[in-house]
Write an enzyme that holds these catalytic residues in place. Structure first.
Site, PDB file in Angstrom:
ATOM      1  N   ASN A  32      44.990  42.255  49.981  1.00 56.63           N
ATOM      2  CA  ASN A  32      46.355  42.299  49.446  1.00 56.63           C
ATOM      3  C   ASN A  32      46.281  42.320  47.918  1.00 56.63           C
ATOM      4  O   ASN A  32      46.881  41.505  47.230  1.00 56.63           O
ATOM      5  CB  ASN A  32      47.179  41.104  49.944  1.00 56.63           C
ATOM      6  CG  ASN A  32      48.667  41.293  49.727  1.00 56.63           C
ATOM      7  OD1 ASN A  32      49.159  42.419  49.661  1.00 56.63           O
ATOM      8  ND2 ASN A  32      49.395  40.201  49.619  1.00 56.63           N
ATOM      9  N   LEU A  33      45.535  43.289  47.420  1.00 52.96           N
ATOM     10  CA  LEU A  33      45.123  43.305  46.016  1.00 52.96           C
ATOM     11  C   LEU A  33      46.253  43.674  45.055  1.00 52.96           C
ATOM     12  O   LEU A  33      47.102  44.508  45.366  1.00 52.96           O
ATOM     13  CB  LEU A  33      43.956  44.285  45.838  1.00 52.96           C
ATOM     14  CG  LEU A  33      42.732  44.035  46.732  1.00 52.96           C
ATOM     15  CD1 LEU A  33      41.638  45.052  46.426  1.00 52.96           C
ATOM     16  CD2 LEU A  33      42.210  42.617  46.574  1.00 52.96           C
ATOM     17  N   ASP A  35      47.205  43.608  40.414  1.00 53.07           N
ATOM     18  CA  ASP A  35      46.579  43.895  39.119  1.00 53.07           C
ATOM     19  C   ASP A  35      45.610  42.799  38.670  1.00 53.07           C
ATOM     20  O   ASP A  35      44.676  43.069  37.907  1.00 53.07           O
ATOM     21  CB  ASP A  35      47.654  44.104  38.043  1.00 53.07           C
ATOM     22  CG  ASP A  35      48.351  45.452  38.178  1.00 53.07           C
ATOM     23  OD1 ASP A  35      47.839  46.299  38.936  1.00 53.07           O
ATOM     24  OD2 ASP A  35      49.401  45.651  37.538  1.00 53.07           O
ATOM     25  N   HIS A  37      43.505  41.255  40.634  1.00 53.88           N
ATOM     26  CA  HIS A  37      42.224  41.612  41.253  1.00 53.88           C
ATOM     27  C   HIS A  37      41.575  42.791  40.524  1.00 53.88           C
ATOM     28  O   HIS A  37      40.347  42.839  40.363  1.00 53.88           O
ATOM     29  CB  HIS A  37      42.435  41.987  42.727  1.00 53.88           C
ATOM     30  CG  HIS A  37      42.908  40.861  43.585  1.00 53.88           C
ATOM     31  ND1 HIS A  37      44.187  40.820  44.093  1.00 53.88           N
ATOM     32  CD2 HIS A  37      42.279  39.742  44.029  1.00 53.88           C
ATOM     33  CE1 HIS A  37      44.320  39.725  44.819  1.00 53.88           C
ATOM     34  NE2 HIS A  37      43.190  39.049  44.795  1.00 53.88           N
ATOM     35  N   GLY A 149      39.017  34.616  39.394  1.00 52.88           N
ATOM     36  CA  GLY A 149      40.171  34.442  38.529  1.00 52.88           C
ATOM     37  C   GLY A 149      40.350  32.995  38.101  1.00 52.88           C
ATOM     38  O   GLY A 149      40.101  32.067  38.876  1.00 52.88           O
ATOM     39  N   GLU A 150      40.802  32.802  36.874  1.00 56.62           N
ATOM     40  CA  GLU A 150      41.057  31.459  36.367  1.00 56.62           C
ATOM     41  C   GLU A 150      42.349  30.869  36.916  1.00 56.62           C
ATOM     42  O   GLU A 150      42.596  29.673  36.737  1.00 56.62           O
ATOM     43  CB  GLU A 150      41.087  31.472  34.836  1.00 56.62           C
ATOM     44  CG  GLU A 150      39.717  31.744  34.211  1.00 56.62           C
ATOM     45  CD  GLU A 150      39.738  31.759  32.700  1.00 56.62           C
ATOM     46  OE1 GLU A 150      40.858  31.720  32.121  1.00 56.62           O
ATOM     47  OE2 GLU A 150      38.655  31.824  32.084  1.00 56.62           O
ATOM     48  N   SER A 188      48.878  37.109  45.510  1.00 58.66           N
ATOM     49  CA  SER A 188      49.204  37.765  46.771  1.00 58.66           C
ATOM     50  C   SER A 188      50.386  37.079  47.449  1.00 58.66           C
ATOM     51  O   SER A 188      51.157  37.714  48.172  1.00 58.66           O
ATOM     52  CB  SER A 188      47.992  37.747  47.702  1.00 58.66           C
ATOM     53  OG  SER A 188      46.908  38.453  47.128  1.00 58.66           O
ATOM     54  N   ARG A 189      50.538  35.785  47.213  1.00 58.31           N
ATOM     55  CA  ARG A 189      51.621  35.033  47.855  1.00 58.31           C
ATOM     56  C   ARG A 189      52.987  35.289  47.214  1.00 58.31           C
ATOM     57  O   ARG A 189      54.007  34.857  47.765  1.00 58.31           O
ATOM     58  CB  ARG A 189      51.293  33.541  47.850  1.00 58.31           C
ATOM     59  CG  ARG A 189      50.069  33.215  48.715  1.00 58.31           C
ATOM     60  CD  ARG A 189      49.709  31.746  48.689  1.00 58.31           C
ATOM     61  NE  ARG A 189      48.461  31.507  49.400  1.00 58.31           N
ATOM     62  CZ  ARG A 189      48.352  31.260  50.700  1.00 58.31           C
ATOM     63  NH1 ARG A 189      49.446  31.239  51.442  1.00 58.31           N
ATOM     64  NH2 ARG A 189      47.178  31.041  51.266  1.00 58.31           N
TER      65      ARG A 189
END
EC number: 6.3.2.1
Length: 284
Positions: A32-33, A35, A37, A149-150, A188-189
């Site tokens: 569910n990528l 930007d 990602h 990702g941070e 994604s959520r």
């Protein structure tokens, strides 16, 4: 771009890359990528010769079956995005491929302390599932570099500790959070939000920014800062879940010796549990 679904084929490709002397980067995802990602892929491409993106909705890290069932699966669209972005391989296995003996008999990796504090306290088993699947991916892909990702601050800290403790010779790269123009951290959520909720959602980062300003101004009554933030979120329509201010380097309580703080935010908005974080340099 090659899409790989089985462990034997993945190992075959990794052996070939190793024989060619290629430097390998891994980007672990659940699909569910967005930007955010793609920024990880960009960082991976800049750091290696070959980029492997894993897409696997890991059942071991979900503490609720309904959450696992409704997590978006968008493999075809994800692969199209990755191909355009220049990824070299997509590893998209089934749960049976990753856990052939089933999860109940699966050896797991647990990171003491970090797995059960903060987010881990409210999501039992979540971080054990994360560390186990990432460890397995490290063993299968044998990357030189892995990008995370941070936005998932505690997860990144956990991966760094696991990598060091287990002796993996892998460089862990933390990539800054990507935000929409209104400040909402990409996730994604976010797809769980209604159009009205999406308009409210940037309020999470706004409240977080206010907390950061108070810390920078020298305020150290953390309970008061958190209470005010919780009230502000509730007024905007959120259901605050967990708001914390911790030492950014240890994730323990702030002490007089702390040089950096991290604000950790988690709040529900409708069916979406949104998280965010911000680090703050502390004046002594």
């Amino acid at each position: 771009m090659l899409i790989i679904e089985t462990v034997p084929l993945l190992r075959q490709q990794i052996r070939r890359l190793r024989m060619e002397g290629k430097r390998i980067a891994l980007v672990p995802t659940m699909g569910n990528l967005h930007d955010g990602h793609m920024k990880l892929v960009d960082e991976a491409k800049a750091s290696a010769d070959a980029v492997v993106v894993s897409i696997f909705v890991n059942p071991m890290q979900f503490d609720r079956a309904d959450d696992l069932a409704r997590y978006p699966r968008t493999l075809q669209e994800d692969c199209e995005k990755l191909k355009k972005r220049g990824a070299d391989f997509v590893f998209a296995p089934t749960p049976e491929e990753v856990y052939p003996q089933g999860m109940s008999d699966q050896t797991y990796v647990d990171v003491p302390g970090l797995s059960t504090m903060l987010e881990g306290a409210s999501r039992p088993g979540h971080f054990r599932g994360v560390s186990t699947v990432v460890s397995k991916l490290f063993n299968l892909v044998q990357p030189d570099v892995a990008c995370f990702g941070e936005k998932d601050y505690q997860q990144l800290a956990l991966i760094r500790k696991m990598t060091a403790d287990m002796g993996y010779d892998i460089e862990i790269i933390g990539v800054p959070t990507v935000r929409a123009k209104d400040g909402l951290a990409l996730s994604s959520r976010n797809g769980y939000l209604t159009s009205d909720q999406r308009k409210i959602a940037p309020g999470l980062s706004k409240v977080m920014n206010t907390m950061a300003e108070k810390l920078r101004a020298g305020e150290r009554d953390l309970e008061a800062i958190i209470a005010a933030a919780s009230e502000a979120l509730s007024e905007k329509g959120f259901r605050p879940d967990d708001l914390q201010i911790r030492d950014a380097d240890t994730l323990q309580a702030l002490s007089p010796a702390s040089q950096r703080a991290v604000i950790l935010m988690a709040a529900w908005l409708g069916q979406a549990r949104l998280i965010d974080n911000q680090t703050v340099e502390l004046t002594q």
